[in-house]
Design an enzyme around this catalytic site. Sequence first.
Site, PDB file in Angstrom:
ATOM      1  CB  CYS A 149      -9.853  -5.247   1.044  1.00 21.49           C
ATOM      2  SG  CYS A 149     -10.041  -3.490   0.725  1.00 21.49           S
TER       3      CYS A 149
HETATM    4  N1  LIG Z   1      -5.010  -1.909  -2.128  1.00 17.79           N
HETATM    5  C1  LIG Z   1      -5.867  -2.814  -1.662  1.00 17.79           C
HETATM    6  O1  LIG Z   1      -5.849  -3.164  -0.465  1.00 17.79           O
HETATM    7  C2  LIG Z   1      -6.893  -3.423  -2.579  1.00 17.79           C
HETATM    8  C3  LIG Z   1      -7.648  -4.513  -2.092  1.00 17.79           C
HETATM    9  C4  LIG Z   1      -8.608  -5.095  -2.935  1.00 17.79           C
HETATM   10  C5  LIG Z   1      -8.792  -4.593  -4.214  1.00 17.79           C
HETATM   11  N2  LIG Z   1      -8.053  -3.531  -4.650  1.00 17.79           N
HETATM   12  C6  LIG Z   1      -8.284  -3.047  -6.006  1.00 17.79           C
HETATM   13  O2  LIG Z   1      -7.198  -3.496  -6.815  1.00 17.79           O
HETATM   14  C7  LIG Z   1      -6.903  -2.534  -7.811  1.00 17.79           C
HETATM   15  C8  LIG Z   1      -5.432  -2.122  -7.687  1.00 17.79           C
HETATM   16  O3  LIG Z   1      -5.241  -1.542  -6.411  1.00 17.79           O
HETATM   17  P1  LIG Z   1      -3.813  -1.092  -5.885  1.00 17.79           P
HETATM   18  O4  LIG Z   1      -4.006  -0.721  -4.473  1.00 17.79           O
HETATM   19  O5  LIG Z   1      -2.785  -2.122  -6.232  1.00 17.79           O
HETATM   20  O6  LIG Z   1      -3.580   0.233  -6.779  1.00 17.79           O
HETATM   21  P2  LIG Z   1      -2.274   1.097  -6.974  1.00 17.79           P
HETATM   22  O7  LIG Z   1      -1.282   0.739  -5.914  1.00 17.79           O
HETATM   23  O8  LIG Z   1      -2.682   2.496  -7.105  1.00 17.79           O
HETATM   24  O9  LIG Z   1      -1.694   0.589  -8.385  1.00 17.79           O
HETATM   25  C9  LIG Z   1      -2.364   0.793  -9.596  1.00 17.79           C
HETATM   26  C10 LIG Z   1      -1.645   0.083 -10.727  1.00 17.79           C
HETATM   27  O10 LIG Z   1      -2.441   0.240 -11.893  1.00 17.79           O
HETATM   28  C11 LIG Z   1      -1.637   0.754 -12.939  1.00 17.79           C
HETATM   29  N3  LIG Z   1      -2.461   1.630 -13.771  1.00 17.79           N
HETATM   30  C12 LIG Z   1      -2.849   2.904 -13.523  1.00 17.79           C
HETATM   31  N4  LIG Z   1      -3.612   3.364 -14.536  1.00 17.79           N
HETATM   32  C13 LIG Z   1      -3.679   2.366 -15.448  1.00 17.79           C
HETATM   33  C14 LIG Z   1      -4.304   2.235 -16.721  1.00 17.79           C
HETATM   34  N5  LIG Z   1      -5.032   3.227 -17.251  1.00 17.79           N
HETATM   35  N6  LIG Z   1      -4.156   1.080 -17.399  1.00 17.79           N
HETATM   36  C15 LIG Z   1      -3.459   0.058 -16.860  1.00 17.79           C
HETATM   37  N7  LIG Z   1      -2.854   0.128 -15.632  1.00 17.79           N
HETATM   38  C16 LIG Z   1      -2.965   1.266 -14.961  1.00 17.79           C
HETATM   39  C17 LIG Z   1      -0.470   1.479 -12.292  1.00 17.79           C
HETATM   40  O11 LIG Z   1       0.620   1.407 -13.199  1.00 17.79           O
HETATM   41  P3  LIG Z   1       1.682   2.588 -13.499  1.00 17.79           P
HETATM   42  O12 LIG Z   1       2.984   2.099 -12.955  1.00 17.79           O
HETATM   43  O13 LIG Z   1       1.693   2.753 -14.971  1.00 17.79           O
HETATM   44  O14 LIG Z   1       1.179   3.818 -12.783  1.00 17.79           O
HETATM   45  C18 LIG Z   1      -0.252   0.616 -11.048  1.00 17.79           C
HETATM   46  O15 LIG Z   1       0.589  -0.463 -11.355  1.00 17.79           O
HETATM   47  C19 LIG Z   1      -7.865  -1.351  -7.581  1.00 17.79           C
HETATM   48  O16 LIG Z   1      -8.961  -1.473  -8.433  1.00 17.79           O
HETATM   49  C20 LIG Z   1      -8.282  -1.537  -6.130  1.00 17.79           C
HETATM   50  O17 LIG Z   1      -9.566  -1.010  -5.853  1.00 17.79           O
HETATM   51  C21 LIG Z   1      -7.098  -2.952  -3.865  1.00 17.79           C
END
Ligand SMILES: NC(=O)c1ccc[n+]([C@@H]2O[C@H](COP(=O)([O-])OP(=O)(O)OC[C@H]3O[C@@H](n4cnc5c(N)ncnc54)[C@H](OP(=O)(O)O)[C@@H]3O)[C@@H](O)[C@H]2O)c1
Length: 345
Positions: A149
């Site tokens: 982001c």
């Molecule tokens: N948030 C942002 O603004 C943003 C922006 C750009 C990029 N990103 C990137 O996008 C990715 C996701 O971010 P997020 O903010 O959506 O994270 P998040 O809200 O913490 O969600 C993480 C997701 O990953 C799943 N997960 C956790 N451990 C896992 C594993 N070992 N194998 C498969 N799935 C697993 C979780 O599922 P469960 O339901 O099983 O826990 C949950 O659905 C990250 O790498 C982050 O750096 C985020």
Amino acid sequence: MISVGIVGATGYTGVELLRLLSAHEGVEVKVATSNSEKGKVVSAVFPSLRSIIDLEFVEHDSKQLNSCDLIFFATPHATAMHHVPKLLEQGCKIIDLSADFRIKSPDVWEHWYEVKHACPELLPSAVYGLPELNRVEIKSANLVANPGCYPTAITLALLPAIKNGLINAKDIIADAKSGVSGAGRKAALASQFSEVSESFKAYSVSGHRHLPEIAQTLSNVQQDNDVNLTFVPHLVPMNRGIFATVYVKPMGHSIDMQKHYADFYAEEKFVDVMPEGSHPETRSVKTSNTCQIAVHPGNSESQPTVILSVIDNLVKGAAGQAVQNMNLMFGLDEDTGLFAPGLVP
Ligand SMILES: NC(=O)c1ccc[n+]([C@@H]2O[C@H](COP(=O)([O-])OP(=O)(O)OC[C@H]3O[C@@H](n4cnc5c(N)ncnc54)[C@H](OP(=O)(O)O)[C@@H]3O)[C@@H](O)[C@H]2O)c1
């Protein structure tokens, strides 16, 4: 119809993908994974999707993923890299929203993410999914590394200046702020309401993981020099949004930065160069895939030019940009499913 799977569909970027794809005419979401909510219907966890997404969460390594044309990984870093090689072999295309395939050097990646890369052999063929820079390569890619982001907001703020050699690439300061959803949906003390509300702080001043990503992209664009960037991220008590204030030193006082920026992005559907001296706000791009940019020239030769850049971290900074990349990979109009303007207030 493109059949799609989302690994990590309960996170903030995962549910944003569900929201955006539910309104996309060319896509059927076939698989949504979660271990924590496995067996529950999606609408039981996200009532906003009642009678819109009719799916049950399945486990992260479900065999159902093999039959998808495209799989989005919306998972923590160091997750996708364990699954992507097999899924590519099965013929699935991949868009990874995490950092696993963004950095070309495995050594640099391992230094910043403090874990061994599981498939460094895939790094050379992974395409960095910033359409405004790599549109042609994205169209034929099987593996797209969706940008972070902060890197999206900051790179778009600098691309015209770096590409055209308009600024001193060794003297750039990016002062950026993010809403709390940037930290993800998982429970963590640092993002609890009482920890973040009515407060404002910098973090990772000595080095943030997005720094090597931004530096890699800009150094590749800059012909003859490395880019030297000071990047300081901040946390602001709002749900969504990135605000980047970028200070640059133009190579000469006569350079018309506004014209260069307006010309550079003239054909881009998702980058809006506002009139010179404008003050973009995160709320104007909330829930939209647009990056708004404004140029503020310095009053004298010694003063920096200030470039302001705003995005929604979950849309242009994650899920929306991923849908933009999917559209390119499958030969659809780049803005399919991404028409919605910002939500105000
Ligand atoms: N948030 C942002 O603004 C943003 C922006 C750009 C990029 N990103 C990137 O996008 C990715 C996701 O971010 P997020 O903010 O959506 O994270 P998040 O809200 O913490 O969600 C993480 C997701 O990953 C799943 N997960 C956790 N451990 C896992 C594993 N070992 N194998 C498969 N799935 C697993 C979780 O599922 P469960 O339901 O099983 O826990 C949950 O659905 C990250 O790498 C982050 O750096 C985020």
